[in-house]
Write a protein that holds these residues in place. Structure first.
Motif, short mmCIF file in Angstrom:
data_model
loop_
_atom_site.label_atom_id
_atom_site.label_comp_id
_atom_site.label_asym_id
_atom_site.label_seq_id
_atom_site.Cartn_x
_atom_site.Cartn_y
_atom_site.Cartn_z
N LYS A 12 -8.81 1.23 -0.44
CA LYS A 12 -8.13 2.11 0.53
C LYS A 12 -7.28 3.15 -0.19
CE LYS A 12 -4.89 1.88 4.43
NZ LYS A 12 -4.02 0.97 5.24
N LEU A 13 -6.57 2.72 -1.22
CA LEU A 13 -5.72 3.62 -1.99
C LEU A 13 -6.56 4.69 -2.68
CD1 LEU A 13 -2.84 4.20 -3.10
CD2 LEU A 13 -3.38 2.67 -5.01
N THR A 14 -7.69 4.28 -3.29
CA THR A 14 -8.57 5.22 -3.99
C THR A 14 -9.13 6.27 -3.01
OG1 THR A 14 -9.19 3.50 -5.56
CG2 THR A 14 -10.63 5.42 -5.42
N THR A 15 -9.56 5.80 -1.84
CA THR A 15 -10.11 6.72 -0.82
C THR A 15 -9.08 7.76 -0.42
OG1 THR A 15 -11.55 4.96 0.01
CG2 THR A 15 -11.16 6.83 1.46
N THR A 16 -7.86 7.29 -0.17
CA THR A 16 -6.80 8.21 0.27
C THR A 16 -6.48 9.24 -0.82
OG1 THR A 16 -5.84 6.45 1.62
CG2 THR A 16 -4.44 8.34 1.13
N ILE A 17 -6.37 8.79 -2.06
CA ILE A 17 -6.03 9.68 -3.17
C ILE A 17 -7.13 10.72 -3.39
CG2 ILE A 17 -5.67 9.79 -5.66
CD1 ILE A 17 -3.25 8.80 -4.09
N TYR A 20 0.84 -1.21 0.00
CA TYR A 20 0.00 0.00 0.00
C TYR A 20 0.87 1.26 0.00
CZ TYR A 20 -2.91 3.74 1.88
OH TYR A 20 -3.54 4.95 2.07
N GLU A 21 1.87 1.30 0.86
CA GLU A 21 2.75 2.47 0.95
C GLU A 21 3.49 2.69 -0.37
OE1 GLU A 21 3.02 4.72 3.23
OE2 GLU A 21 1.53 3.73 4.52
N LEU A 22 3.89 1.61 -1.01
CA LEU A 22 4.59 1.71 -2.31
C LEU A 22 3.68 2.37 -3.34
CD1 LEU A 22 6.83 1.05 -4.40
CD2 LEU A 22 5.76 -1.21 -4.64
N TYR A 23 2.46 1.85 -3.48
CA TYR A 23 1.57 2.38 -4.51
C TYR A 23 1.04 3.76 -4.17
CZ TYR A 23 1.71 -1.41 -7.77
OH TYR A 23 2.14 -2.29 -8.73
N LEU A 24 0.87 4.04 -2.90
CA LEU A 24 0.44 5.38 -2.51
C LEU A 24 1.50 6.41 -2.94
CD1 LEU A 24 -1.53 7.27 -1.07
CD2 LEU A 24 -0.31 6.76 1.08
N GLU A 25 2.77 6.09 -2.68
CA GLU A 25 3.85 7.01 -3.04
C GLU A 25 3.98 7.14 -4.55
OE1 GLU A 25 8.63 7.55 -2.23
OE2 GLU A 25 7.37 6.60 -0.70
N LEU A 26 3.86 6.02 -5.27
CA LEU A 26 4.00 6.05 -6.73
C LEU A 26 2.85 6.82 -7.38
CD1 LEU A 26 5.16 2.37 -7.48
CD2 LEU A 26 6.55 4.45 -7.67
N VAL A 27 1.63 6.59 -6.89
CA VAL A 27 0.47 7.30 -7.47
C VAL A 27 0.56 8.79 -7.19
CG1 VAL A 27 -2.04 7.59 -7.31
CG2 VAL A 27 -1.05 5.28 -7.43
N LYS A 28 0.92 9.16 -5.98
CA LYS A 28 1.06 10.59 -5.64
C LYS A 28 2.13 11.26 -6.49
CE LYS A 28 0.95 11.58 -1.17
NZ LYS A 28 1.19 11.44 0.29
N GLU A 29 3.24 10.55 -6.70
CA GLU A 29 4.31 11.09 -7.54
C GLU A 29 3.82 11.27 -8.97
OE1 GLU A 29 7.79 12.72 -8.59
OE2 GLU A 29 7.29 12.08 -6.53
N HIS A 30 3.02 10.29 -9.45
CA HIS A 30 2.48 10.38 -10.81
C HIS A 30 1.53 11.56 -10.94
CE1 HIS A 30 1.41 8.66 -14.73
NE2 HIS A 30 0.18 9.10 -14.47
N LEU A 31 0.66 11.75 -9.93
CA LEU A 31 -0.30 12.86 -9.98
C LEU A 31 0.37 14.22 -9.88
CD1 LEU A 31 -3.16 11.40 -7.74
CD2 LEU A 31 -3.14 11.65 -10.23
N SER A 32 1.57 14.24 -9.31
CA SER A 32 2.28 15.52 -9.20
C SER A 32 2.85 15.98 -10.55
CB SER A 32 3.41 15.40 -8.18
OG SER A 32 4.44 14.55 -8.66
N THR A 33 2.92 15.07 -11.48
CA THR A 33 3.47 15.42 -12.80
C THR A 33 2.48 15.24 -13.94
OG1 THR A 33 4.39 13.19 -13.01
CG2 THR A 33 5.85 14.89 -12.11
N HIS A 34 1.27 14.72 -13.63
CA HIS A 34 0.26 14.50 -14.66
C HIS A 34 -1.08 15.09 -14.21
CE1 HIS A 34 3.31 11.49 -15.57
NE2 HIS A 34 2.83 11.43 -16.80
#
Length: 549
Positions: free
Chosen positions: A530-535, A489-503
């Motif tokens: 859980k990931l979707t809710t957090t994002i 979860y922590e891995l994908y949360l960080e990767l998705v947030k990083e992706h959203l910061s540039t897209h």
């Protein structure tokens, strides 16, 4: 091997077995199958428009399998391996059924002939009457006359017994000339009958210790086989087992404790045969069978090299078999043979080394590779084979030396990870450190592959996190699934947030939807929610993300 094929389902993963059963029903799945040796098969499969190569090695007690698919690279097993094993089992069962059917047919024919056969005729005939019949029939039928001479050949001593067998074979096969350009059906039939009879006579000679007589027969038959293969271009599959039979006879003579005089005659006979202008070695050739017992001087070895050199440097397909003959003689005159091999094209040398690997002459293979390496005379294929063999034998240091060559000469990191998956060696911490050092300048995907195949999933996760590449994580999700769910979860949360910061826009929405789809398919539905809710909570200002489920 039989036990493995009989217990495919019991030894297979239940899920993979289900996939394999469904896959096996597809008509065009298996494009090609080759049995390289008694225990090694190579199959070409066509799966969803993609060609996959599968290799099955069924040598007890530790069979080896390999497939080019991604699942095998990750898990070391796949449904394609099971499909290949099922096909091999079917082929073996077909062979057994055919042999059984032929045995029943032969038994029926034998029972039918039992009522009126040769034995019953001989029992009731007068000896003088039989003699007259034999004389008359022999004068009218040359084939019968030849068979008669062959049968009694080793029972009648002449002044020159050597020529006796030469004359018999010359009577069966006429020399090729403009009047006689091809073998006749009668000559072929007579030759096979003659060879069978002479083979039986050799068995008698060996039992009675008539070794010189066995030598005469064996060399003359092999000489005649070479003649008809070269001059008449007659190389049917039926001829090969006949040749192998007489090669085995000569091997048995070389293996026996015989008088020095007779051993000298054997070496002389061998030299005469293999330097004939028409001598053509097959893959199972005479020199390979007896090379450890041969004794030839340097002049004789030079003569053999001179005889074979024009063919070896040509483009003829048989050139590799001639080069193999010289490699098998290497123990007699290493410098002479090595000096010649240094002049041969690298492709031809590589083919010969690969053939040694296929024939399982591994000791000679390693000897040659060891001497060729300092001369920079190793092809990529040879380096790969050497690496594979040492990994199979759990000799990591030796294998690592060839891995370094693969990187130095070809920068092929992928091949190294594939070989590690194939051979599943036991790797110590020191071994892994050496591999990490070797991959220090490798492309990121090759570094990730190494972490994956050496089961360092936590480190794999950290590397992907450092790359900040969401799509890259999808390629390794099967392995990343081994992480604790919180870590994933922590891995994908960080990767998705990083992706959203540039897209922004649809690109950001599609990335999250693809991530959810991948996680759900991998069995992480709750994690996905859980990931979707957090994002959605952290990026609530992005309206486009509001309707993501």
């Amino acid at each position: 091997m039989r036990a493995i094929l009989e217990n495919i389902e019991q030894n297979s993963d239940e899920i993979l077995w289900g996939f394999a059963e469904e896959l096996y029903e597809k008509p065009d799945l298996i494009q090609k199958i080759r049995q390289i040796s008694r225990t090694l098969w190579h199959l070409d499969l066509q799966v969803e428009g993609k060609k996959l190569e599968v290799e099955i090695y069924l040598k007890s007690p530790k069979p080896k399998f390999t497939c080019e698919c991604h699942k095998f690279l990750i898990e070391g097993d796949c449904e394609h391996i099971i499909v290949a094993l099922l096909r091999i089992r079917d082929l073996e069962l077909e062979k057994e059924a055919k042999a059984k059917k032929q045995k029943i047919k032969n038994a029926a024919q034998k029972a039918e002939r039992a009522k009126y056969n040769v034995n019953s005729i001989l029992d009731k005939s007068h000896p003088e009457e039989l003699k007259r019949f034999v004389k008359t029939f022999a004068s009218k039928d040359p084939s019968f006359l030849l068979a008669l001479k062959v049968h009694f050949a080793n029972k009648i001593d002449l002044e020159n017994n050597d020529k006796k067998y030469k004359h018999l074979l010359d009577a069966a096969i006429k020399p090729k000339n403009y009047k006689h350009p091809n073998l006749t059906t009668k000559e072929k039939r007579d030759f096979y009958r003659l060879a069978e009879s002479l083979s039986n006579q050799i068995e008698d000679c060996l039992i009675l210790k008539q070794y010189r007589e066995a030598k005469y027969i064996s060399f003359h038959v092999l000489d005649k086989i070479s003649y008809i293969k070269k001059n008449y271009k007659y190389t049917p599959s039926r001829l090969l087992p006949v040749e192998e039979d007489f090669i085995e006879s000569i091997k048995s003579l070389f293996d026996k404790k015989i008088a020095p005089e007779l051993r000298t005659e054997l070496n002389s006979g061998l030299f005469t045969l293999i330097t004939r202008s028409y001598y053509t070695p097959s893959e199972v050739n005479l020199i390979r069978s007896i090379h450890k017992n041969i004794s030839l001087n340097s002049e004789e070895v030079k003569t053999i090299i001179e005889a074979y050199a024009p063919i070896i440097v040509s483009k003829e397909p048989v050139r590799v078999n001639y080069l193999l003959c010289l490699l098998y003689l290497r123990n007699l005159e290493p410098k002479l043979i090595d000096d010649f091999v240094d002049t041969v094209k690298l492709d031809t040398v590589s083919e010969a080394l690969h053939k040694l690997y296929q024939l399982e002459d591994i000791e000679l293979f390693h000897e040659l590779v060891k001497d060729l390496q300092p001369k920079d005379r190793l092809s990529k294929n040879t380096i790969i084979l050497s690496t594979k063999l040492f990994l199979f034998d759990e000799k990591f240091d030796e294998a690592f030396a060839f891995m370094e060559l693969l990187i130095e000469k070809f920068q092929d990191y992928t091949m190294i990870t594939n070989l590690i998956v194939l051979s599943t060696p036991t790797l110590s911490k020191t071994n892994i450190k050496k591999l990490d050092k070797l991959f220090e300048n490798a492309p990121i995907k090759d570094k990730l592959n190494l972490l994956e195949v050496t089961d360092r999933i936590k480190e794999l996760s950290e590397e992907i996190k450092e790359e900040k590449d969401l799509s890259l994580s999808f390629e390794y999700l099967d392995s990343l699934s081994e992480l604790e769910e919180d870590d994933l979860y922590e891995l994908y949360l960080e990767l998705v947030k990083e992706h959203l910061s540039t897209h922004i826009g649809n690109s950001s929405k599609e990335a999250i939807e693809e991530t959810n789809r991948r996680l759900k398919n991998a069995g992480f539905t709750n994690l996905s929610r859980k990931l979707t809710t957090t994002i959605k909570k952290e990026f609530k200002h992005r309206k486009i993300l509001a309707d993501i489920n």
